[in-house]
Design a protein around this motif. Structure first.
Motif, PDB file in Angstrom:
ATOM      1  N   ALA A  18       0.864  -1.182   0.000  1.00 52.59           N
ATOM      2  CA  ALA A  18       0.000   0.000   0.000  1.00 52.59           C
ATOM      3  C   ALA A  18       0.902   1.234   0.000  1.00 52.59           C
ATOM      4  O   ALA A  18       1.934   1.269   0.675  1.00 52.59           O
ATOM      5  CB  ALA A  18      -0.897   0.005   1.221  1.00 52.59           C
ATOM      6  N   ASP A  23      -4.724   4.092   0.663  1.00 58.76           N
ATOM      7  CA  ASP A  23      -4.500   2.942  -0.206  1.00 58.76           C
ATOM      8  C   ASP A  23      -4.579   1.645   0.612  1.00 58.76           C
ATOM      9  O   ASP A  23      -5.123   0.635   0.132  1.00 58.76           O
ATOM     10  CB  ASP A  23      -3.136   3.091  -0.882  1.00 58.76           C
ATOM     11  N   ARG A  27      -7.081  -1.233  -0.409  1.00 56.27           N
ATOM     12  CA  ARG A  27      -6.575  -2.565  -0.770  1.00 56.27           C
ATOM     13  C   ARG A  27      -7.083  -3.639   0.198  1.00 56.27           C
ATOM     14  O   ARG A  27      -7.399  -4.748  -0.232  1.00 56.27           O
ATOM     15  CB  ARG A  27      -5.059  -2.554  -0.846  1.00 56.27           C
ATOM     16  N   ASN A  30     -10.534  -4.555  -0.892  1.00 57.34           N
ATOM     17  CA  ASN A  30     -10.742  -5.066  -2.251  1.00 57.34           C
ATOM     18  C   ASN A  30     -11.474  -6.403  -2.330  1.00 57.34           C
ATOM     19  O   ASN A  30     -12.380  -6.553  -3.155  1.00 57.34           O
ATOM     20  CB  ASN A  30      -9.425  -5.137  -3.020  1.00 57.34           C
TER      21      ASN A  30
END
Length: 152
Positions: A18, A23, A27, A30
């Motif tokens: 990341a 982020d 992630r 996800n």
């Protein structure tokens, strides 16, 4: 259908990269997006909560519990776990940098509490932090899932 939310093996990611804290939350979430457990709006709500309230989700050294209020952007109560290959800064003086991100997404306060109880039990009673930080393989991920869901 079982009302008790379970951690799924497909929701565990080990040693992912990341770029920053936003982020890391994206992630980690996800797998929940991929199987339509949540919508991208929920990820935005998690990020907005940290922007509004500060890094309150960084609860222990190296550990962030990404979450937002129960939301219509959540289709089923769910958990995702990600360990990071390199820690990222969330802005927590006491507990940065973060290398473990757990995302909790729920449809109600009751489901939220049930998920949090699973996470806390795992981290407190099973050397959970060490287990997560040492995990490298699919077998390690399966052991994490089994431990989080123990007794199920």
């Amino acid at each position: 259908m079982n009302d008790d939310p379970m951690l799924q093996i497909r929701h565990v990611q080990l040693r992912i990269h990341a770029d920053d804290w936003q982020d890391a939350l994206r992630r980690a979430a996800n797998p929940l997006l991929d199987d339509a457990s949540i919508e991208s709006q929920y990820v935005s709500e998690m990020i907005q909560a940290v922007q509004d309230l500060g890094p309150y989700i960084v609860l222990a050294p190296g550990f962030a519990l990404g979450h937002a209020r129960p939301s219509e952007a959540v289709h089923r109560p769910c958990l995702a776990i990600a360990t990071l290959d390199e820690p990222v800064e969330f802005g927590s003086e006491q507990n940065d940098p973060v290398d473990i991100v757990i995302v909790v997404a729920s449809t109600s306060n009751d489901a939220h509490l049930a998920l949090l109880q699973k996470v806390v039990t795992f981290l407190n009673e099973e050397n959970g932090f060490d287990m997560l930080r040492e995990a490298r393989t699919n077998d390690d991920a399966q052991a994490i899932v089994s431990t989080v869901n123990k007794g199920e």
